[in-house]
Design an enzyme around this catalytic site. Structure first.
Site, mmCIF file in Angstrom:
data_model
loop_
_atom_site.group_PDB
_atom_site.id
_atom_site.type_symbol
_atom_site.label_atom_id
_atom_site.label_comp_id
_atom_site.label_asym_id
_atom_site.label_seq_id
_atom_site.Cartn_x
_atom_site.Cartn_y
_atom_site.Cartn_z
ATOM 1 N N TYR A 61 -3.340 8.716 -11.895
ATOM 2 C CA TYR A 61 -2.437 7.603 -12.206
ATOM 3 C C TYR A 61 -2.709 7.149 -13.636
ATOM 4 O O TYR A 61 -3.771 6.595 -13.935
ATOM 5 C CB TYR A 61 -2.650 6.429 -11.263
ATOM 6 C CG TYR A 61 -2.204 6.628 -9.831
ATOM 7 C CD1 TYR A 61 -1.409 7.709 -9.459
ATOM 8 C CD2 TYR A 61 -2.566 5.713 -8.842
ATOM 9 C CE1 TYR A 61 -1.006 7.875 -8.145
ATOM 10 C CE2 TYR A 61 -2.161 5.878 -7.524
ATOM 11 C CZ TYR A 61 -1.389 6.965 -7.179
ATOM 12 O OH TYR A 61 -0.986 7.116 -5.871
ATOM 13 N N LEU A 213 8.423 0.213 1.135
ATOM 14 C CA LEU A 213 9.705 -0.320 0.649
ATOM 15 C C LEU A 213 10.564 0.782 0.041
ATOM 16 O O LEU A 213 11.518 0.508 -0.688
ATOM 17 C CB LEU A 213 9.475 -1.434 -0.380
ATOM 18 C CG LEU A 213 8.802 -2.698 0.164
ATOM 19 C CD1 LEU A 213 8.614 -3.725 -0.945
ATOM 20 C CD2 LEU A 213 9.612 -3.300 1.304
ATOM 21 N N ARG A 215 10.003 2.802 -2.319
ATOM 22 C CA ARG A 215 9.926 2.717 -3.787
ATOM 23 C C ARG A 215 10.894 1.678 -4.364
ATOM 24 O O ARG A 215 11.418 1.838 -5.459
ATOM 25 C CB ARG A 215 10.148 4.087 -4.414
ATOM 26 C CG ARG A 215 9.181 5.141 -3.865
ATOM 27 C CD ARG A 215 9.246 6.434 -4.637
ATOM 28 N NE ARG A 215 8.419 7.452 -4.014
ATOM 29 C CZ ARG A 215 7.099 7.564 -4.127
ATOM 30 N NH1 ARG A 215 6.456 6.682 -4.857
ATOM 31 N NH2 ARG A 215 6.438 8.530 -3.524
ATOM 32 N N GLY A 216 11.130 0.633 -3.603
ATOM 33 C CA GLY A 216 11.961 -0.474 -4.074
ATOM 34 C C GLY A 216 13.305 -0.578 -3.398
ATOM 35 O O GLY A 216 13.939 -1.643 -3.429
ATOM 36 N N SER A 219 13.555 -3.360 -0.894
ATOM 37 C CA SER A 219 13.023 -4.651 -1.346
ATOM 38 C C SER A 219 14.034 -5.777 -1.268
ATOM 39 O O SER A 219 13.672 -6.952 -1.234
ATOM 40 C CB SER A 219 12.539 -4.535 -2.796
ATOM 41 O OG SER A 219 13.648 -4.310 -3.668
#
Length: 338
Positions: A61, A213, A215-216, A219
């Site tokens: 990362y 979620l 990746r959004g 959301s």
């Protein structure tokens, strides 16, 4: 949120006790575009203050940046306050792009990458260490055998896996005690329910769910016209493009109706649904800001009755997602998808 202590869950009989929600730190360094370091550190501190002690990272990362960031955030904290979960195996080019598979999960790589992570994280041990993906040319027994040696030497406390299938889990469990398997699991990604979860429960292994979620998408903050930067890998994901995106956001609208009845946000209901699938599951949330973290923690106050779960299932039935969770060329490399 000051002084808050969230409920805990245990990752397998021999695994660590962790908060009922964990924090995925990837977005603080990589994949979703620029992030503010001061906000990231404030978010890490807020998570620990709330009792959210499981912090998930990987050596790739930000090509080491994420581990260094976490090390800075933990500088004034007691080591036993945090359960560090670290992945290894993926490789990158100097420009930050991923090198193509095969993943580097040999016994030599286990020792080499672990040494580097220990140095970047400024710690003597890692709580859970796991390969991010498998390499079909490297027997899982070799990888897990090397991890067991590092565990016996005290450099890691627990052994985890990521994105693996049923057969690989059984082979790994025959070599060493596995604390948990990390895999994408959400209302839009229900694959683990078919064979993975039953296998884990048979063997007494926990599940840490990333992408809760999607990746959004789940959301409630996503819009069909949202622009994604050049460094945001979601721009290449099938679920975020064209007709797929529009169809998926229609599903999210239905979930939002249930959320309003519960006086909760859409993301809180999506997280609560994952948590409600079993006490052996710990959802990982990828908050990069304190306000998003606080919203995610609110999911722990959402009480889903059987009626609510039926309504949610009707809003987003299994298999309803439009588009795959990764691009096809990536999906076929995943042991969990075979």
């Amino acid at each position: 949120m000051a002084g808050m202590t969230i409920p805990t869950r245990k990752l397998s009989a021999a695994g660590p006790v962790v908060g009922a929600l964990g924090l995925g730190a990837m977005g603080m360094s990589d994949m979703y575009g620029p992030a503010d370091e001061s906000q990231s550190i404030a978010t890490l501190h807020a998570a620990l203050d709330a009792g959210m002690n499981l912090i998930d990272t990987a050596d790739f990362y930000g090509s080491g940046h994420n581990e260094l960031l976490i090390s800075r955030a933990l500088r004034e904290r007691r080591r036993d306050e945090v359960v560090l979960s670290v992945k290894f195996g993926s490789r990158k080019h100097p420009d930050g792009s991923f090198q193509p598979a095969p993943y580097d999960v040999s016994a030599v790589a286990v020792r080499d990458r672990l040494a580097q992570s220990l140095r970047r994280l400024n710690t003597d041990y890692i709580d859970i260490y796991r390969p991010s993906r498998l390499n079909p040319d490297v027997p899982i027994e070799e990888t897990v055998g090397a991890l067991r040696e590092m565990q016996e030497a005290g450099y890691i406390r627990h052994i985890g896996l990521s994105e693996v299938g049923e057969e690989s889990i059984r082979r790994a469990a025959a070599v060493a005690t596995i604390s948990d398997v990390q895999i994408e699991y959400s209302l839009l990604s229900r694959g683990p329910e078919q064979a993975l979860l039953p296998t884990l429960r048979e063997l007494g292994i926990g599940l840490t769910a990333y992408g809760v979620l999607s990746r959004g998408l789940l959301s409630g903050h996503w819009t069909v016209d949202r622009a994604l930067g050049s460094k945001d890998f979601r721009a290449a994901l099938p679920r975020f493009n064209g007709a797929n995106l529009a169809a998926n956001l229609k599903l999210v609208e239905e979930l939002g109706r249930v959320a309003r009845e519960l006086a909760a946000t859409t993301s809180q209901v999506a997280i609560a649904w994952v948590a409600a699938q079993g006490d052996d599951i710990v959802p990982l949330v990828g908050a990069r800001r304190v306000d998003r973290l606080e919203e995610s923690l609110g999911a722990l106050d959402v009480r889903l009755t059987p009626e609510h779960l039926t309504r949610i299932e009707a809003a987003i039935p299994a298999g309803a997602a439009a588009g795959g969770r990764y691009m096809d060329q990536q999906l076929h490399l995943l042991d969990s998808e075979r």
